[in-house]
Design a protein around this motif. Structure first.
Motif, PDB file in Angstrom:
ATOM      1  N   PHE A 189      13.772   0.579   2.276  1.00  0.00           N
ATOM      2  CA  PHE A 189      12.929   1.025   0.874  1.00  0.00           C
ATOM      3  C   PHE A 189      11.496   1.066   1.084  1.00  0.00           C
ATOM      4  CE2 PHE A 189      11.073   0.258  -3.372  1.00  0.00           C
ATOM      5  CZ  PHE A 189      11.533   1.591  -3.808  1.00  0.00           C
ATOM      6  N   ALA A 190      11.165  -0.561   1.578  1.00  0.00           N
ATOM      7  CA  ALA A 190       9.629  -0.914   1.772  1.00  0.00           C
ATOM      8  C   ALA A 190       8.985  -0.121   2.521  1.00  0.00           C
ATOM      9  CB  ALA A 190       9.660  -2.371   2.065  1.00  0.00           C
ATOM     10  N   ARG A 191       9.620   0.516   3.664  1.00  0.00           N
ATOM     11  CA  ARG A 191       9.227   1.123   4.573  1.00  0.00           C
ATOM     12  C   ARG A 191       8.747   2.653   4.248  1.00  0.00           C
ATOM     13  NH1 ARG A 191      13.413  -1.451   7.885  1.00  0.00           N
ATOM     14  NH2 ARG A 191      12.536  -3.233   8.717  1.00  0.00           N
ATOM     15  N   THR A 192       9.309   3.109   3.056  1.00  0.00           N
ATOM     16  CA  THR A 192       8.855   4.545   2.715  1.00  0.00           C
ATOM     17  C   THR A 192       7.401   4.243   2.278  1.00  0.00           C
ATOM     18  OG1 THR A 192       9.600   3.965   0.375  1.00  0.00           O
ATOM     19  CG2 THR A 192      11.260   4.948   2.027  1.00  0.00           C
ATOM     20  N   ARG A 193       6.989   3.159   2.052  1.00  0.00           N
ATOM     21  CA  ARG A 193       5.345   3.248   1.594  1.00  0.00           C
ATOM     22  C   ARG A 193       4.733   2.459   2.850  1.00  0.00           C
ATOM     23  NH1 ARG A 193       4.131   3.975  -3.816  1.00  0.00           N
ATOM     24  NH2 ARG A 193       5.527   5.700  -4.460  1.00  0.00           N
ATOM     25  N   ASN A 194       5.175   2.528   4.091  1.00  0.00           N
ATOM     26  CA  ASN A 194       4.552   1.769   5.274  1.00  0.00           C
ATOM     27  C   ASN A 194       4.342   0.497   5.255  1.00  0.00           C
ATOM     28  OD1 ASN A 194       4.260   4.585   6.361  1.00  0.00           O
ATOM     29  ND2 ASN A 194       2.698   4.870   4.828  1.00  0.00           N
ATOM     30  N   TYR A 195       5.115  -0.365   4.507  1.00  0.00           N
ATOM     31  CA  TYR A 195       5.186  -1.700   4.508  1.00  0.00           C
ATOM     32  C   TYR A 195       6.264  -2.088   5.732  1.00  0.00           C
ATOM     33  CZ  TYR A 195       3.279  -1.931  -0.061  1.00  0.00           C
ATOM     34  OH  TYR A 195       2.115  -1.761  -0.920  1.00  0.00           O
ATOM     35  N   ASP A 196       5.802  -3.249   6.192  1.00  0.00           N
ATOM     36  CA  ASP A 196       6.959  -3.610   7.447  1.00  0.00           C
ATOM     37  C   ASP A 196       8.353  -3.823   6.785  1.00  0.00           C
ATOM     38  OD1 ASP A 196       4.881  -3.537   9.664  1.00  0.00           O
ATOM     39  OD2 ASP A 196       4.516  -5.600   9.241  1.00  0.00           O
ATOM     40  N   GLY A 197       8.516  -4.294   5.573  1.00  0.00           N
ATOM     41  CA  GLY A 197       9.607  -4.604   5.072  1.00  0.00           C
ATOM     42  C   GLY A 197       9.398  -5.212   3.519  1.00  0.00           C
ATOM     43  N   ILE A 198      10.481  -5.635   3.037  1.00  0.00           N
ATOM     44  CA  ILE A 198      10.548  -6.002   1.541  1.00  0.00           C
ATOM     45  C   ILE A 198       9.371  -7.290   1.341  1.00  0.00           C
ATOM     46  CG2 ILE A 198      12.395  -7.432   1.345  1.00  0.00           C
ATOM     47  CD1 ILE A 198      11.032  -4.911  -1.244  1.00  0.00           C
ATOM     48  N   LEU A 199       9.705  -8.131   2.528  1.00  0.00           N
ATOM     49  CA  LEU A 199       8.786  -9.282   2.405  1.00  0.00           C
ATOM     50  C   LEU A 199       7.290  -9.166   2.529  1.00  0.00           C
ATOM     51  CD1 LEU A 199       8.357 -12.514   2.521  1.00  0.00           C
ATOM     52  CD2 LEU A 199       8.751 -12.423   4.899  1.00  0.00           C
ATOM     53  N   SER A 200       6.959  -8.180   3.493  1.00  0.00           N
ATOM     54  CA  SER A 200       5.653  -7.506   3.725  1.00  0.00           C
ATOM     55  C   SER A 200       4.948  -6.927   2.343  1.00  0.00           C
ATOM     56  CB  SER A 200       5.495  -6.756   4.595  1.00  0.00           C
ATOM     57  OG  SER A 200       4.213  -5.889   4.901  1.00  0.00           O
ATOM     58  N   ALA A 201       5.790  -6.075   1.909  1.00  0.00           N
ATOM     59  CA  ALA A 201       5.583  -5.440   0.315  1.00  0.00           C
ATOM     60  C   ALA A 201       5.396  -6.416  -0.784  1.00  0.00           C
ATOM     61  CB  ALA A 201       6.424  -4.433  -0.089  1.00  0.00           C
ATOM     62  N   ALA A 202       6.011  -7.474  -0.809  1.00  0.00           N
ATOM     63  CA  ALA A 202       5.938  -8.611  -1.916  1.00  0.00           C
ATOM     64  C   ALA A 202       4.617  -9.350  -1.780  1.00  0.00           C
ATOM     65  CB  ALA A 202       6.957  -9.473  -1.718  1.00  0.00           C
TER      66      ALA A 202
END
Length: 78
Positions: free
Chosen positions: A4-17
Motif C-alpha cells: 500500500f505504501a509503495r502506491t505512493r512511492n514510499y519504500d514501505g509503511i515504515l518509510s511512509a510513517a
C-alpha cells in the motif's frame, strides 16, 4: 501495508510513517495516515489474538484476519 505504501512511492509503511513530521503538507498527511493505519492494524491483530487466546473465537485463517483489518485509503481518496 508495504505494498500500500509503495502506491505512493514510499519504500514501505515504515518509510511512509517517517514523513509524519515532514514540512511538506502532502507528505505529512500521508505520514500521519501511515502511522494511524499501522497502529489500527496492530491493534486489530492484538484484539484478534486476545480473543483466540481467551477461547472466545477460533483461530482465523490469514484471509479472515486480512478481511478484518481496517481498509486502507490515502487521505482524500477514501
Amino acid at each position: 501495508m508495504d505494498d500500500f505504501a509503495r502506491t505512493r512511492n514510499y519504500d514501505g509503511i515504515l518509510s511512509a510513517a517517517t514523513y509524519a513530521t515532514s514540512t511538506v503538507g502532502k507528505f505529512r498527511a500521508e505520514g500521519h495516515y501511515a502511522v494511524e493505519a499501522r497502529d489500527a492494524a496492530w491493534a486489530k491483530g492484538y484484539e484478534i489474538m486476545g480473543a483466540v487466546m481467551a477461547g472466545q473465537r477460533a483461530m482465523p485463517t490469514l484471509e479472515e484476519v486480512i478481511d478484518e483489518l481496517p481498509a486502507l485509503a490515502w487521505p482524500g481518496e477514501g
